[in-house]
Design an enzyme around this catalytic site. Sequence first.
Site, mmCIF file in Angstrom:
data_model
loop_
_atom_site.group_PDB
_atom_site.id
_atom_site.type_symbol
_atom_site.label_atom_id
_atom_site.label_comp_id
_atom_site.label_asym_id
_atom_site.label_seq_id
_atom_site.Cartn_x
_atom_site.Cartn_y
_atom_site.Cartn_z
ATOM 1 N N THR A 186 0.953 -1.178 0.364
ATOM 2 C CA THR A 186 -0.212 -0.159 0.037
ATOM 3 C C THR A 186 0.699 1.043 -0.235
ATOM 4 O O THR A 186 2.301 1.342 0.604
ATOM 5 C CB THR A 186 -0.910 0.195 1.575
ATOM 6 O OG1 THR A 186 -0.275 0.385 2.766
ATOM 7 C CG2 THR A 186 -1.452 -1.681 1.682
ATOM 8 N N GLU A 330 -5.987 -3.659 -1.365
ATOM 9 C CA GLU A 330 -5.893 -4.572 -0.501
ATOM 10 C C GLU A 330 -7.468 -5.768 -0.746
ATOM 11 O O GLU A 330 -7.901 -6.545 -0.409
ATOM 12 C CB GLU A 330 -7.080 -3.934 1.112
ATOM 13 C CG GLU A 330 -5.972 -3.580 1.857
ATOM 14 C CD GLU A 330 -5.461 -2.611 1.956
ATOM 15 O OE1 GLU A 330 -5.256 -1.974 1.132
ATOM 16 O OE2 GLU A 330 -4.639 -1.734 3.546
ATOM 17 N N LYS A 440 -15.322 17.660 9.582
ATOM 18 C CA LYS A 440 -16.576 17.872 10.269
ATOM 19 C C LYS A 440 -16.664 19.603 11.167
ATOM 20 O O LYS A 440 -16.137 19.971 11.644
ATOM 21 C CB LYS A 440 -15.994 17.147 11.697
ATOM 22 C CG LYS A 440 -15.744 15.827 11.475
ATOM 23 C CD LYS A 440 -15.290 14.802 12.486
ATOM 24 C CE LYS A 440 -15.178 13.655 11.536
ATOM 25 N NZ LYS A 440 -13.683 13.296 11.569
ATOM 26 N N TRP A 445 -21.196 16.266 8.679
ATOM 27 C CA TRP A 445 -20.084 15.862 8.143
ATOM 28 C C TRP A 445 -19.898 16.846 6.924
ATOM 29 O O TRP A 445 -21.339 16.474 6.116
ATOM 30 C CB TRP A 445 -19.675 14.740 7.901
ATOM 31 C CG TRP A 445 -19.243 14.079 9.397
ATOM 32 C CD1 TRP A 445 -19.334 14.430 10.041
ATOM 33 C CD2 TRP A 445 -18.767 12.740 9.086
ATOM 34 N NE1 TRP A 445 -18.761 13.125 11.347
ATOM 35 C CE2 TRP A 445 -18.555 12.670 10.869
ATOM 36 C CE3 TRP A 445 -18.961 11.273 8.675
ATOM 37 C CZ2 TRP A 445 -17.893 11.068 11.514
ATOM 38 C CZ3 TRP A 445 -18.076 9.897 8.408
ATOM 39 C CH2 TRP A 445 -17.341 10.050 10.324
HETATM 40 P P1 ADP Z 1 -4.109 3.854 -0.427
HETATM 41 O O1 ADP Z 1 -4.711 3.072 0.296
HETATM 42 O O2 ADP Z 1 -2.701 3.863 -0.165
HETATM 43 O O3 ADP Z 1 -4.184 5.388 -1.129
HETATM 44 P P2 ADP Z 1 -5.108 2.397 -2.579
HETATM 45 O O4 ADP Z 1 -5.144 2.331 -4.074
HETATM 46 O O5 ADP Z 1 -5.026 1.181 -2.190
HETATM 47 O O6 ADP Z 1 -4.345 2.930 -2.099
HETATM 48 O O7 ADP Z 1 -6.453 3.587 -2.268
HETATM 49 C C1 ADP Z 1 -7.850 2.883 -1.935
HETATM 50 C C2 ADP Z 1 -9.029 3.625 -1.108
HETATM 51 O O8 ADP Z 1 -8.903 5.107 -2.024
HETATM 52 C C3 ADP Z 1 -9.836 4.127 -1.064
HETATM 53 O O9 ADP Z 1 -9.963 3.228 0.111
HETATM 54 C C4 ADP Z 1 -11.028 4.502 -1.510
HETATM 55 O O10 ADP Z 1 -10.483 5.190 -0.661
HETATM 56 C C5 ADP Z 1 -10.097 5.189 -2.449
HETATM 57 N N1 ADP Z 1 -10.540 5.598 -4.061
HETATM 58 C C6 ADP Z 1 -10.731 4.275 -4.354
HETATM 59 N N2 ADP Z 1 -11.495 4.327 -6.012
HETATM 60 C C7 ADP Z 1 -12.188 5.457 -5.573
HETATM 61 C C8 ADP Z 1 -13.348 5.884 -6.179
HETATM 62 N N3 ADP Z 1 -13.963 5.869 -7.264
HETATM 63 N N4 ADP Z 1 -13.747 7.226 -5.604
HETATM 64 C C9 ADP Z 1 -13.431 7.286 -4.218
HETATM 65 N N5 ADP Z 1 -12.407 6.685 -3.390
HETATM 66 C C10 ADP Z 1 -11.859 6.041 -4.175
#
Ligand code: ADP
Length: 541
Positions: A186, A330, A440, A445
């Site tokens: 990650t 994940e 917040k 929110w």
């Molecule tokens: P990191 O967690 O290291 O940023 P990831 O690529 O695993 O890397 O990121 C996952 C996160 O990206 C998700 O938990 C979410 O918050 C965000 N995310 C992924 N796809 C979308 C989407 N279509 N719209 C909004 N947020 C998104």
Amino acid sequence: MLRGMMMNEPLLVTSILRHAALYHADTEIVSRTTEGPIHRYTYADAWVRAQKLANALAALGMQPGDRIGTLAWNGYRHLECYYGIGGSGMVCHTINPRLFPEQIAYIVNHAEDRLLFTDLTFVPLLEGIAQELSGLKGIVVMTDRANMPESTLPGLMCYEDLLADQPGSFDWPDLDENTACGMCYTSGTTGNPKGVLYSHRSSYLHAMAACMPDVFGLSASDVVLPVVPMFHVNAWGIPYAAPMVGAKLVFPGGKLDGASLYELFEAETVTNTAGVPTVWLALLNWLDANRKTLTSMRRIAIGGSACPPVMIQRFREMGVEVLHAWGMTETSPLGLANMPKSKHAGLSADEALALAAKQGRPICGVRFRVVDGSGNDVARDGTSFGRLLVRGSTVCSGYFGVTESPAHQMVPGWFETGDVVTMDADGYVQIVDRTKDVIKSGGEWISSIDLENIAVGHPGVQEAAAVAVPDEKWGERPVLVVVRKPDSALTREELLAVFEGKVAKWCIPDDVRFVDGLPHTATGKLLKSEIRHMVTGPEGV
Ligand code: ADP
């Protein structure tokens, strides 16, 4: 219990490429190479070379279970690594070269990578951290002899030399389908990066899901160009999904600017592509500036961060369908994908756009729950929000080398995504925010994503971030940090006026700060922590 009487054929990624080599033998894989020229070969060629690589790894003394790192763009040699390494029972550990060098060193050491395959581009980066990579047995440069660089790196090997004398067939081991085949850390926006280990089974099942009509919708008549990098969550599974259906693959190498992408899209008649919003923003600006349109593209998958409605709209005007999707490192990554249902046929254009801007509905095989702070499910009414939990065969059950009980198990057996969402009765999920980015104000929110989507809908805005600033009365208040389009003279008042009537009065940002550029993470997302610091830090913008 009566057991089914079906053969127990393990789900191995090797069988995907074997299938493509047998039944889509002459289907092309086209790559823009780091060396410069366009390279073309076929699934039959890739299959032979993956086996040459597997033989080379064995000759180098690599063992099943060994982690083999890659620092590489999207290209045919990287594809060979996916299959040659994974098929050998080793782990293809893709590393994001956009991370800070010290993070890369941490990741290589934490994963205990034994070998590292690198594109020419990243040789200087490795020279800078070579001292710290004491566990590596060698570095392989993914090029031929003629292009091998002068380098201070010890024991540098040449990829084409390694493959040259190896036989083109390999006795693939009989692996259990739960054997690890891939690994991705990650990006570590909170704490150290953590390693997710994908198995053959999870990669195979994920690829099948990716091909489904309401996900990427891939078939043998498609031409797929993954813009999303193979160094981040397996390019959303496309290197496994495309050969599964026999789609032609086009790899863009390291050239991801609008002009270079447009050239490949048109020259190779690309029908499907996938990437994060930042890339599409650059492409759309380039298309506008050069008065061009996409002629062969059918569907663009957009995810990784929220896709603003205005982006969906602009692609629709070109006749291109946008698939908004959600995922995480994940979760392999695909979890939610957004296509309408038959009952949505009569929606007005505005309603259809509002629906398409949601992150999507669950893909079969991945289960979701939305819960409150006590772990109770909230109503599936599209307005009650809570924390998004996920489980399934393509969801990680823990992190590599982390023994302490995983902090993500808020509800045992479920992975907590860190996203705050709503879900409606049809299963469509909308992300309000990441838990740490939500604003917040006075106990309520405010969704930073909502505010950003409205801001980028203004024609004078190139990019926008909404962040919380501390406020004595309300706790936090939203402030917009905005990059104007080059020719725009947009003012604070003009921009704030567009929020009137679109959000409740108390959600309208208090201020707008104009900047020349916004910082992004290694995966192209807005780096909110740094943007907050830009506003609230001592040199606040
Ligand atoms: P990191 O967690 O290291 O940023 P990831 O690529 O695993 O890397 O990121 C996952 C996160 O990206 C998700 O938990 C979410 O918050 C965000 N995310 C992924 N796809 C979308 C989407 N279509 N719209 C909004 N947020 C998104």
